[in-house]
Write a protein that holds these residues in place. Structure first.
Motif, PDB file in Angstrom:
ATOM      1  N   TYR A  87       0.806  -1.217   0.000  1.00  0.00           N
ATOM      2  CA  TYR A  87       0.000   0.000   0.000  1.00  0.00           C
ATOM      3  C   TYR A  87       0.846   1.278   0.000  1.00  0.00           C
ATOM      4  CZ  TYR A  87      -3.765  -3.246   1.100  1.00  0.00           C
ATOM      5  OH  TYR A  87      -4.651  -4.282   1.066  1.00  0.00           O
ATOM      6  N   ASP A  88       2.154   1.138   0.011  1.00  0.00           N
ATOM      7  CA  ASP A  88       3.002   2.333   0.016  1.00  0.00           C
ATOM      8  C   ASP A  88       2.732   3.223  -1.195  1.00  0.00           C
ATOM      9  OD1 ASP A  88       4.115   1.592   2.387  1.00  0.00           O
ATOM     10  OD2 ASP A  88       6.173   1.360   1.633  1.00  0.00           O
ATOM     11  N   LEU A 133      -1.390   1.776  10.757  1.00  0.00           N
ATOM     12  CA  LEU A 133      -0.437   2.702  10.152  1.00  0.00           C
ATOM     13  C   LEU A 133       0.582   3.201  11.171  1.00  0.00           C
ATOM     14  CD1 LEU A 133      -2.510   2.522   7.852  1.00  0.00           C
ATOM     15  CD2 LEU A 133      -2.270   4.987   7.534  1.00  0.00           C
ATOM     16  N   ILE A 134       0.145   3.444  12.400  1.00  0.00           N
ATOM     17  CA  ILE A 134       1.060   3.945  13.432  1.00  0.00           C
ATOM     18  C   ILE A 134       2.107   2.892  13.781  1.00  0.00           C
ATOM     19  CG2 ILE A 134       1.232   4.581  15.874  1.00  0.00           C
ATOM     20  CD1 ILE A 134      -1.412   6.084  15.573  1.00  0.00           C
ATOM     21  N   TRP A 135       1.660   1.671  14.123  1.00  0.00           N
ATOM     22  CA  TRP A 135       2.577   0.651  14.621  1.00  0.00           C
ATOM     23  C   TRP A 135       3.474   0.068  13.531  1.00  0.00           C
ATOM     24  CZ3 TRP A 135       3.859   0.018  19.453  1.00  0.00           C
ATOM     25  CH2 TRP A 135       2.953   0.295  20.484  1.00  0.00           C
ATOM     26  N   SER A 136       3.066   0.164  12.277  1.00  0.00           N
ATOM     27  CA  SER A 136       3.875  -0.431  11.207  1.00  0.00           C
ATOM     28  C   SER A 136       4.861   0.555  10.595  1.00  0.00           C
ATOM     29  CB  SER A 136       2.963  -0.998  10.114  1.00  0.00           C
ATOM     30  OG  SER A 136       2.190   0.021   9.504  1.00  0.00           O
ATOM     31  N   VAL A 168       4.314   3.462   9.002  1.00  0.00           N
ATOM     32  CA  VAL A 168       3.920   4.171   7.786  1.00  0.00           C
ATOM     33  C   VAL A 168       4.238   5.661   7.897  1.00  0.00           C
ATOM     34  CG1 VAL A 168       1.923   4.933   6.418  1.00  0.00           C
ATOM     35  CG2 VAL A 168       2.166   2.522   7.055  1.00  0.00           C
ATOM     36  N   PHE A 169       4.031   6.244   9.077  1.00  0.00           N
ATOM     37  CA  PHE A 169       4.265   7.679   9.225  1.00  0.00           C
ATOM     38  C   PHE A 169       5.745   8.030   9.342  1.00  0.00           C
ATOM     39  CE2 PHE A 169      -0.123   7.275  11.099  1.00  0.00           C
ATOM     40  CZ  PHE A 169      -0.762   7.767   9.962  1.00  0.00           C
ATOM     41  N   GLU A 170       6.588   7.028   9.592  1.00  0.00           N
ATOM     42  CA  GLU A 170       8.029   7.249   9.485  1.00  0.00           C
ATOM     43  C   GLU A 170       8.437   7.331   8.020  1.00  0.00           C
ATOM     44  OE1 GLU A 170      10.792   7.765  11.311  1.00  0.00           O
ATOM     45  OE2 GLU A 170       9.507   8.105  13.057  1.00  0.00           O
ATOM     46  N   ARG A 171       7.849   6.457   7.193  1.00  0.00           N
ATOM     47  CA  ARG A 171       8.184   6.442   5.772  1.00  0.00           C
ATOM     48  C   ARG A 171       7.516   7.585   5.011  1.00  0.00           C
ATOM     49  NH1 ARG A 171       6.665   1.150   6.627  1.00  0.00           N
ATOM     50  NH2 ARG A 171       4.976   1.163   5.070  1.00  0.00           N
ATOM     51  N   PHE A 172       6.353   8.030   5.509  1.00  0.00           N
ATOM     52  CA  PHE A 172       5.602   9.093   4.837  1.00  0.00           C
ATOM     53  C   PHE A 172       5.199  10.147   5.873  1.00  0.00           C
ATOM     54  CE2 PHE A 172       4.915   5.068   2.633  1.00  0.00           C
ATOM     55  CZ  PHE A 172       5.351   5.395   1.359  1.00  0.00           C
ATOM     56  N   PRO A 173       6.156  10.953   6.308  1.00  0.00           N
ATOM     57  CA  PRO A 173       5.888  11.886   7.417  1.00  0.00           C
ATOM     58  C   PRO A 173       4.847  12.949   7.093  1.00  0.00           C
ATOM     59  CG  PRO A 173       8.031  12.320   6.415  1.00  0.00           C
ATOM     60  CD  PRO A 173       7.556  11.022   5.853  1.00  0.00           C
ATOM     61  N   GLU A 182       2.553  10.587  19.670  1.00  0.00           N
ATOM     62  CA  GLU A 182       3.232  11.643  18.920  1.00  0.00           C
ATOM     63  C   GLU A 182       2.942  11.533  17.430  1.00  0.00           C
ATOM     64  OE1 GLU A 182       7.276  12.841  20.828  1.00  0.00           O
ATOM     65  OE2 GLU A 182       7.035  10.675  21.184  1.00  0.00           O
ATOM     66  N   TYR A 183       2.863  10.306  16.920  1.00  0.00           N
ATOM     67  CA  TYR A 183       2.446  10.138  15.531  1.00  0.00           C
ATOM     68  C   TYR A 183       0.994  10.580  15.356  1.00  0.00           C
ATOM     69  CZ  TYR A 183       6.683   7.378  14.753  1.00  0.00           C
ATOM     70  OH  TYR A 183       7.993   6.970  14.642  1.00  0.00           O
TER      71      TYR A 183
END
Length: 432
Positions: free
Chosen positions: A201-202, A249-252, A254-259, A306-307
């Motif tokens: 899904y990226d 999305l938080i635990w995997s 996703v927001f690190e890869r797509f801030p 924080e995410y």
């Protein structure tokens, strides 16, 4: 400082944005927006809809539905008629809106073809047909939004399960067509399909980040095969299923890869949010109950909360006073309000009275953030275009019985997350 916030002491009108409204055609009328090669499948789909009418009638109180329609017949036409829609927004004091599909919330008569509307799920649907139905709705919705572009943000319907590359292409097409209200994905990906922590899904997260489109889920879908006609089960679980993608999305990571990606949960209330943030944070911090687990998020650089603050929001349609009491744990700027027009469970056509009661004890500046300021930023509304509309139709504090004669504008109070100020549980691991 924005006019709508800075002039609170001067009884300036509220700039109200409903982050959750609905619009759609009668299902058979989508034919004009659907590629002709899918017309035979549409005919069969309409046949199945007619055959299931009896089952749907069992799900709704028909006496209530009949009374609701008789009382609001003219206003309900705003679900598909642009001119009437603007009248209803004006009457409700709503300056702008974010539009989801399925205007008829009781009979399903305006469902997006091929189950690509609010009940969209990865189970029991043909991915290519669902995407065709979504395209038809997106085309129609772009036309509706073009008739009042300053105050409307249409949500792109995107059945991404089994359709990642094609759905990403449709997101780009619909955005170019003028839809700017974010992207609605299925709440459920269904058995046998890849869950939302999968890197497949990226491609979706990337295009949404690039175009500044918040990804959203909306309450409706649930595993109906498990629930039967025990509607108390549905009422209890539906918010959980709709919110579930957020913690995936938080635990995997996703927001690190797509801030720059934003994700929102619509029409699921607020009652669960503070407790969820607390539970995720203490788990992440390896408190006693999770200390034995090998990997709780080594790929994450920050706490889950924080995410949530940087990447997530909740669209709390017709939020209750009790829920808003948690606003400083959730974050005032993370809460968006909605009137759910034209669904019967929303505040329309009594939004002014609803706001007056629900926000009675909340400071003026915080009220303005939740009623509209946060949504203006999230969905990239043009404030200069909205303010004249708000001046014309927006209720003022005095209209809602609020006294701002001695009010001094102050910023919203800071977050008050008790679990971050000390140990949440005693450390018993080394007890004698």
């Amino acid at each position: 400082m924005p006019e709508s916030a800075g002039n609170a002491a001067e009884n300036a009108p509220y700039l109200i944005i409903s982050s959750d409204t609905h619009a759609g055609l009668r299902t058979d009328q989508y034919r004009d927006f659907l590629e002709s090669r899918y017309h035979p499948q549409l005919d069969r789909y309409l046949e199945r809809m007619r055959a299931s009418t009896g089952m749907r009638e069992k799900l709704y109180d028909q006496e209530f539905v009949s009374e609701w329609r008789a009382e609001h017949d003219e206003g309900l036409a705003g679900g598909w008629d642009a001119a009437r829609r603007d009248q209803e927004l004006d009457r409700d004091g709503v300056t702008g809106e974010v539009i989801f599909p399925d205007a008829d919330g009781e009979s399903g008569a305006t469902a997006v073809p091929f189950s690509a509307g609010l009940g969209m799920s990865g189970s029991g649907y043909d991915p290519s047909l669902a995407l065709a139905g979504a395209r038809a709705h997106n085309r129609w919705l772009a036309g509706l939004c073009a008739q009042s572009p300053a105050r409307r943000r249409g949500v792109i319907v995107a059945p991404i399960v089994g359709n990642v590359e094609a759905a990403a292409a449709e997101i780009r097409r619909a955005h170019a067509d003028g839809l700017r209200g974010g992207v609605m994905i299925p709440s459920l990906w269904g058995h046998g399909n890849r869950p939302y922590h999968d890197r497949e899904y990226d491609a979706i997260w990337a295009v949404c980040e690039e175009l500044g489109l918040p990804v959203q889920t909306h309450a409706s879908a649930a595993p109906s095969e498990d629930l039967g006609l025990y509607l108390g089960l549905y009422a209890t679980e539906v918010s959980w299923w709709s919110a579930r993608p957020m913690w995936f999305l938080i635990w995997s990571g996703v927001f690190e890869r797509f801030p720059g990606l934003r994700f929102g949960v619509q029409e699921c209330g607020l009652w669960w949010v503070a407790s969820l943030l607390w539970q995720m944070d203490v788990a992440f911090e390896r408190e006693h109950g999770t200390r034995k687990l090998a990997d709780l998020g080594t790929h994450m650089k920050r706490r889950p909360s924080e995410y949530f603050d940087t990447n997530c929001f909740v669209g709390a349609s017709t939020a209750k006073r009790r829920e808003l009491a948690d606003r400083h744990q959730i974050g005032v700027g993370n809460i968006l309000w909605g009137n759910d027009f034209p669904h019967s469970e929303g505040s329309w056509p009594h939004t002014r009275e609803w706001i007056a009661y629900t926000f009675a004890d909340i400071p003026e500046d915080e009220t303005r953030v939740m009623l509209g300021e946060a949504a203006v930023e999230m969905f990239h509304f043009d404030r200069a275009e909205l303010i004249p509309i708000a001046r014309r139709i927006g209720p003022r504090p005095s209209d809602l019985g609020r006294d701002t004669s001695n009010a001094t504008p102050t910023p919203p109070e800071p977050l008050d997350r008790h679990w971050l100020t000390g140990p949440d549980v005693p450390d018993i691991s080394r007890s004698a």
